[in-house]
Design a protein around this motif. Sequence first.
Motif, PDB file in Angstrom:
ATOM      1  N   GLU A 190       0.837  -1.196   0.000  1.00 51.17           N
ATOM      2  CA  GLU A 190       0.000   0.000   0.000  1.00 51.17           C
ATOM      3  C   GLU A 190       0.873   1.247   0.000  1.00 51.17           C
ATOM      4  O   GLU A 190       1.980   1.247   0.554  1.00 51.17           O
ATOM      5  CB  GLU A 190      -0.897   0.021   1.250  1.00 51.17           C
ATOM      6  N   ARG A 191       0.336   2.299  -0.602  1.00 51.01           N
ATOM      7  CA  ARG A 191       1.021   3.596  -0.583  1.00 51.01           C
ATOM      8  C   ARG A 191       0.350   4.476   0.450  1.00 51.01           C
ATOM      9  O   ARG A 191      -0.874   4.625   0.473  1.00 51.01           O
ATOM     10  CB  ARG A 191       0.977   4.262  -1.944  1.00 51.01           C
ATOM     11  N   ARG A 192       1.151   5.020   1.335  1.00 48.14           N
ATOM     12  CA  ARG A 192       0.617   5.895   2.363  1.00 48.14           C
ATOM     13  C   ARG A 192       1.333   7.249   2.315  1.00 48.14           C
ATOM     14  O   ARG A 192       2.536   7.318   2.069  1.00 48.14           O
ATOM     15  CB  ARG A 192       0.794   5.261   3.753  1.00 48.14           C
ATOM     16  N   ARG A 193       0.508   8.261   2.589  1.00 47.80           N
ATOM     17  CA  ARG A 193       1.072   9.623   2.543  1.00 47.80           C
ATOM     18  C   ARG A 193       1.494  10.045   3.942  1.00 47.80           C
ATOM     19  O   ARG A 193       0.751   9.896   4.912  1.00 47.80           O
ATOM     20  CB  ARG A 193       0.050  10.600   2.002  1.00 47.80           C
ATOM     21  N   GLN A 194       2.704  10.504   4.035  1.00 43.80           N
ATOM     22  CA  GLN A 194       3.222  11.051   5.268  1.00 43.80           C
ATOM     23  C   GLN A 194       3.751  12.449   4.990  1.00 43.80           C
ATOM     24  O   GLN A 194       4.857  12.637   4.501  1.00 43.80           O
ATOM     25  CB  GLN A 194       4.324  10.160   5.845  1.00 43.80           C
ATOM     26  N   GLU A 200       5.728   3.389   0.565  1.00 45.01           N
ATOM     27  CA  GLU A 200       5.109   2.098   0.255  1.00 45.01           C
ATOM     28  C   GLU A 200       5.355   1.153   1.418  1.00 45.01           C
ATOM     29  O   GLU A 200       6.496   0.944   1.829  1.00 45.01           O
ATOM     30  CB  GLU A 200       5.674   1.509  -1.027  1.00 45.01           C
TER      31      GLU A 200
END
Length: 260
Positions: A190-194, A200
Motif C-alpha cells: 500500500e502507498r501511504r502519505r506522510q 510504500e
Amino acid sequence: MVLYDGSSHSATIVGHDPATDVAVIKVAAPPEVLEPVTFGESAALRVGQRVFAIGNPFGLERTLTTGIISSLNRSLPTRGGRTIKSIIQTDAAINPGNSGGPLLDSASRLIGMNTAIASRTGQSSGVGFAIPVGTLARIVPQLIERGRVIRPDLGVARIYQTDNGLVVAVLVPGGPAERAGMKGFKVVRERRRQGPFFTEVERVDRSGADRIVAVAGTAVKTVDDLLSVVESKNPGDEVLVSVEREGLRLDLAVTLEAEK
C-alpha cells in the motif's frame, strides 16, 4: 559387528532415516551365520501381551528382558521436530544400549525396535518405547533401495494451528497445494502519505487464507493429525483436502510430491 557366535564382522551403513532414527546396515558375514528375524504384526498387538527385549544395556551383550505391553499408540517426538505415531509402550527393562534392539512377541516374531525410555535418571523406570514393526516395514525397503526415506509433501511451508482448524500461512511456490488452488496469507503493498511524501508499506492479509479441516476424509485439528494422514500416503497419490474459505467449504484435489 559381533554376532551370536562371537565372530566379528565389518558393517557399512546402507541408509538412515533421521526422522525415526532407524538405520539399515550391511554386515560382511557369510550367509550361513546370519539368521533373519520373522516380522510379526504390530496392528494386532494388545495391552497386557507378553514381550521380550534384546540388547546390550550398559555394554552387557546379549541381554534379554521381559515384560508386557503397557500401552499402545503412543506418540514420541523426535529431535527433528516430527512425531512418530503408534509407538509401543512396554514395562520390559530397557536401558541405554537397548536402542536398536528387537522387541519380540512370545513366538519370537519382531513386533518393534526399542528406541527410547522415559526416565529422569537415564536408567529404566519401567516405561520403554519401541517403534512398531509396521513402521519399519514401510521405511526399511526404501532405505535399502534408496538410502533414505522419501515422504509425500503437501506443499504447505507454514501453517498455524487454531481452535477451528489449521490456517495456511505460506505455500511452497509452485508446489502441490498452490497448483491445486489453495490460498495462504497474502502480502498487500500500500502507498501511504506522510506529509509531502508517499511511502510504500507492506501488510499481511490473513482474511483470505484457507483453513484446512480434513484430509482424505479424515478430520485434522493439529499439525500431527495432518502429518499422520499425509505421511500414510505415497508421492503421486491424489488426496482431497477440505478447506474452509470465506465461510464456504471446498474440496481441493492435491497430488502429493516427494519431499525434497
